[in-house]
Design an enzyme around this catalytic site. Sequence first.
Site, PDB file in Angstrom:
ATOM      1  N   GLY A  64       0.758  -1.242   0.000  1.00 35.62           N
ATOM      2  CA  GLY A  64       0.000   0.000   0.000  1.00 35.62           C
ATOM      3  C   GLY A  64       0.785   1.286   0.000  1.00 35.62           C
ATOM      4  O   GLY A  64       0.187   2.361  -0.108  1.00 35.62           O
ATOM      5  N   GLU A 109       4.315  -6.540   1.724  1.00 33.98           N
ATOM      6  CA  GLU A 109       3.720  -6.889   0.424  1.00 33.98           C
ATOM      7  C   GLU A 109       3.649  -5.689  -0.521  1.00 33.98           C
ATOM      8  O   GLU A 109       2.582  -5.367  -1.038  1.00 33.98           O
ATOM      9  CB  GLU A 109       2.298  -7.438   0.618  1.00 33.98           C
ATOM     10  CG  GLU A 109       2.186  -8.659   1.485  1.00 33.98           C
ATOM     11  CD  GLU A 109       0.723  -9.052   1.760  1.00 33.98           C
ATOM     12  OE1 GLU A 109      -0.198  -8.339   1.303  1.00 33.98           O
ATOM     13  OE2 GLU A 109       0.514 -10.068   2.426  1.00 33.98           O
ATOM     14  N   GLY A 112       3.646  -3.582  -3.841  1.00 31.17           N
ATOM     15  CA  GLY A 112       3.481  -3.857  -5.267  1.00 31.17           C
ATOM     16  C   GLY A 112       3.857  -2.613  -6.047  1.00 31.17           C
ATOM     17  O   GLY A 112       4.929  -2.498  -6.630  1.00 31.17           O
ATOM     18  N   ARG A 137      -6.114   2.964 -15.450  1.00 25.99           N
ATOM     19  CA  ARG A 137      -6.087   3.721 -14.192  1.00 25.99           C
ATOM     20  C   ARG A 137      -6.745   5.110 -14.285  1.00 25.99           C
ATOM     21  O   ARG A 137      -7.504   5.480 -13.398  1.00 25.99           O
ATOM     22  CB  ARG A 137      -4.659   3.834 -13.645  1.00 25.99           C
ATOM     23  CG  ARG A 137      -3.996   2.471 -13.374  1.00 25.99           C
ATOM     24  CD  ARG A 137      -2.758   2.577 -12.502  1.00 25.99           C
ATOM     25  NE  ARG A 137      -3.097   2.929 -11.152  1.00 25.99           N
ATOM     26  CZ  ARG A 137      -3.024   4.124 -10.642  1.00 25.99           C
ATOM     27  NH1 ARG A 137      -2.553   5.121 -11.366  1.00 25.99           N
ATOM     28  NH2 ARG A 137      -3.386   4.355  -9.418  1.00 25.99           N
ATOM     29  N   TYR A 147      -9.825   5.298 -11.772  1.00 25.61           N
ATOM     30  CA  TYR A 147      -9.570   5.996 -10.497  1.00 25.61           C
ATOM     31  C   TYR A 147      -9.305   7.484 -10.677  1.00 25.61           C
ATOM     32  O   TYR A 147      -8.769   8.131  -9.782  1.00 25.61           O
ATOM     33  CB  TYR A 147      -8.344   5.411  -9.781  1.00 25.61           C
ATOM     34  CG  TYR A 147      -8.253   3.920  -9.761  1.00 25.61           C
ATOM     35  CD1 TYR A 147      -9.086   3.160  -8.953  1.00 25.61           C
ATOM     36  CD2 TYR A 147      -7.290   3.269 -10.533  1.00 25.61           C
ATOM     37  CE1 TYR A 147      -8.976   1.783  -8.929  1.00 25.61           C
ATOM     38  CE2 TYR A 147      -7.177   1.888 -10.508  1.00 25.61           C
ATOM     39  CZ  TYR A 147      -8.032   1.156  -9.702  1.00 25.61           C
ATOM     40  OH  TYR A 147      -7.923  -0.207  -9.688  1.00 25.61           O
ATOM     41  N   CYS A 196     -14.303   3.154 -27.784  1.00 24.00           N
ATOM     42  CA  CYS A 196     -15.578   3.857 -27.857  1.00 24.00           C
ATOM     43  C   CYS A 196     -16.199   4.048 -26.486  1.00 24.00           C
ATOM     44  O   CYS A 196     -17.220   3.436 -26.159  1.00 24.00           O
ATOM     45  CB  CYS A 196     -16.526   3.095 -28.766  1.00 24.00           C
ATOM     46  SG  CYS A 196     -15.788   2.882 -30.373  1.00 24.00           S
ATOM     47  N   GLU A 197     -15.573   4.846 -25.662  1.00 21.84           N
ATOM     48  CA  GLU A 197     -16.074   5.196 -24.334  1.00 21.84           C
ATOM     49  C   GLU A 197     -15.583   6.608 -24.043  1.00 21.84           C
ATOM     50  O   GLU A 197     -14.404   6.906 -24.263  1.00 21.84           O
ATOM     51  CB  GLU A 197     -15.461   4.301 -23.242  1.00 21.84           C
ATOM     52  CG  GLU A 197     -15.751   2.844 -23.369  1.00 21.84           C
ATOM     53  CD  GLU A 197     -16.849   2.358 -22.426  1.00 21.84           C
ATOM     54  OE1 GLU A 197     -17.324   3.142 -21.578  1.00 21.84           O
ATOM     55  OE2 GLU A 197     -17.212   1.190 -22.582  1.00 21.84           O
ATOM     56  N   TYR A 199      -0.159  -2.015 -12.147  1.00 20.00           N
ATOM     57  CA  TYR A 199      -1.575  -2.014 -12.490  1.00 20.00           C
ATOM     58  C   TYR A 199      -1.798  -1.423 -13.886  1.00 20.00           C
ATOM     59  O   TYR A 199      -2.773  -0.733 -14.132  1.00 20.00           O
ATOM     60  CB  TYR A 199      -2.394  -1.278 -11.420  1.00 20.00           C
ATOM     61  CG  TYR A 199      -2.116  -1.815 -10.028  1.00 20.00           C
ATOM     62  CD1 TYR A 199      -2.571  -3.075  -9.656  1.00 20.00           C
ATOM     63  CD2 TYR A 199      -1.354  -1.086  -9.110  1.00 20.00           C
ATOM     64  CE1 TYR A 199      -2.283  -3.595  -8.404  1.00 20.00           C
ATOM     65  CE2 TYR A 199      -1.076  -1.595  -7.845  1.00 20.00           C
ATOM     66  CZ  TYR A 199      -1.543  -2.845  -7.503  1.00 20.00           C
ATOM     67  OH  TYR A 199      -1.261  -3.355  -6.268  1.00 20.00           O
TER      68      TYR A 199
HETATM   69  N1  LLP Z   1      -1.383  -6.897  -0.431  1.00 17.38           N
HETATM   70  C1  LLP Z   1      -2.706  -7.012  -0.618  1.00 17.38           C
HETATM   71  C2  LLP Z   1      -3.463  -7.950   0.206  1.00 17.38           C
HETATM   72  C3  LLP Z   1      -3.349  -6.229  -1.591  1.00 17.38           C
HETATM   73  O1  LLP Z   1      -4.670  -6.331  -1.763  1.00 17.38           O
HETATM   74  C4  LLP Z   1      -2.579  -5.320  -2.373  1.00 17.38           C
HETATM   75  C5  LLP Z   1      -3.219  -4.496  -3.399  1.00 17.38           C
HETATM   76  C6  LLP Z   1      -1.193  -5.256  -2.149  1.00 17.38           C
HETATM   77  C7  LLP Z   1      -0.633  -6.050  -1.165  1.00 17.38           C
HETATM   78  C8  LLP Z   1      -0.303  -4.344  -2.916  1.00 17.38           C
HETATM   79  O2  LLP Z   1      -0.628  -3.010  -2.750  1.00 17.38           O
HETATM   80  P1  LLP Z   1       0.326  -1.870  -3.356  1.00 17.38           P
HETATM   81  O3  LLP Z   1       1.641  -1.922  -2.607  1.00 17.38           O
HETATM   82  O4  LLP Z   1       0.519  -2.154  -4.796  1.00 17.38           O
HETATM   83  O5  LLP Z   1      -0.410  -0.620  -3.109  1.00 17.38           O
HETATM   84  N2  LLP Z   1      -5.489  -1.240  -9.163  1.00 17.38           N
HETATM   85  C9  LLP Z   1      -5.283  -0.236  -8.152  1.00 17.38           C
HETATM   86  C10 LLP Z   1      -4.593  -0.799  -6.924  1.00 17.38           C
HETATM   87  C11 LLP Z   1      -5.303  -1.994  -6.329  1.00 17.38           C
HETATM   88  C12 LLP Z   1      -4.585  -2.565  -5.145  1.00 17.38           C
HETATM   89  C13 LLP Z   1      -5.155  -3.861  -4.743  1.00 17.38           C
HETATM   90  N3  LLP Z   1      -4.462  -4.503  -3.678  1.00 17.38           N
HETATM   91  C14 LLP Z   1      -4.502   0.917  -8.783  1.00 17.38           C
HETATM   92  O6  LLP Z   1      -4.147   0.859  -9.946  1.00 17.38           O
HETATM   93  O7  LLP Z   1      -4.254   1.925  -8.112  1.00 17.38           O
END
Ligand code: LLP
Length: 425
Positions: free
Chosen positions: A245, A284, A286, A323, A327, A354-355, A383
């Site tokens: 996150g 975790e 991402g 994105r 969002y 077409c959106e 993402y």
């Molecule tokens: N762990 C869990 C349980 C999660 O659900 C997520 C992301 C992460 C780790 C990794 O989070 P990060 O470090 O990437 O923020 N599609 C959206 C983001 C969706 C995140 C879903 N869960 C976007 O493009 O902003």
Amino acid sequence: MNSSRPFLHPDAGSPLACDGVRLDTLAKKYGTPLYVYSANQILERLRLFTQAFQPVPHLVCYAVKANSSLAILKLLAKHGAGFDIVSGGELERVLRVSQEAAERVVFSGVGKTAPEMDLALRSGILLFNVESAGELELLAERASKLRIRARVSLRVNPDVFAETHPYISTGLREHKFGIDIREARKVYKSAARQKYLEPYGVSVHIGSQIRSADPFGAAAERIARLVQELRADGLSIRVVDVGGGLGIEYHREHSFDPEQKVRQYASALLKALRPLKELQLLLEPGRFIVAQAGALLTRVLYVKKNGKKTFVITDAAMNDLIRPALYQAHHEIIPVVPRKGARKRTVDVVGPVCETGDFFARDRSMPELQPGDLAAILDAGAYGLSLSSNYNSRPRPAEVLVEGTRHRLIRKRETIDDLLAAEMP
Ligand code: LLP
């Protein structure tokens, strides 16, 4: 080479490059739209976490959903990362690049199925992050059937507010994620009664693109109290999984020091978890690892005026990078070859889908783009492709990994035949 920004003009007037490789060269060789990633940047970001959490035993379990391309998973596995997965498919991806990495896998997600659990049990993953009492029951059943002990952690919902887009906030009681922290002790006790379940950790994930360290600290404080209670109940809790996150800065004009960000994040977490002894920390991340390592390279097809508005129509669309549409996310868009004395224009940058929601930027003041020009949509490594689709029967883009001054194709551009292969007219 600038580690915090891999996409730069090496000097004024020269084409935008990813580390040592010019993007116009890549467009010529591989076509557009094209995802381009910097391997150096990905490894640098991994290193920032390892460095900041060095005072405690920890494991970075990269969130596969952010970018699940095999070459990227392989790169991270080779450098010791673990993985956070949310489906059997993501586990298959990890296994495809490294069998031994299975022992560094944590399995999150609210809807795990029996076949997915079986695959994870047989692969010997590190931890199941269980999100409901029903899931715990099914896991106990599958584990005893296979006679494989499952290490479990409950993903608790700490009821902490994290300021981010409502679609990617997860840590409030009203969200579908996790188990209410007030119920957790009871559920742990029922887990402890199962022969094939080993209560092993506590997990939390409060949302994504969170820029302040405070909510992470607040959630970790609540988790620390729970761990103490569970240990007092006689359970040997060995790990705390703090989820992902941590947010990045998508606006180029705002300063952003990734090293400092990770340090602040680490210090909030480590402070909250300090009372706990003999603990391994799981992380975790991402987005923070891959977002700024990637750009979506696109070519301008047309420029048109409708009333007062100017639209720059690119060959990339919302199916390639959703994105902004989903969002209202901001992504910087940079012309690859700067034009001398180019004026700034206020334009909408849109795709061919077409959106009305198919846009990358709205009313953005940026250097003039003309048909045939290349532009890079920045910070698209997380993402981006992983959330792409074939909407409007558009084949997905190719992907290229830049390693210093070298580059290689890591995913072929899809063809119409690929799209139609599963269909039976
Ligand atoms: N762990 C869990 C349980 C999660 O659900 C997520 C992301 C992460 C780790 C990794 O989070 P990060 O470090 O990437 O923020 N599609 C959206 C983001 C969706 C995140 C879903 N869960 C976007 O493009 O902003």
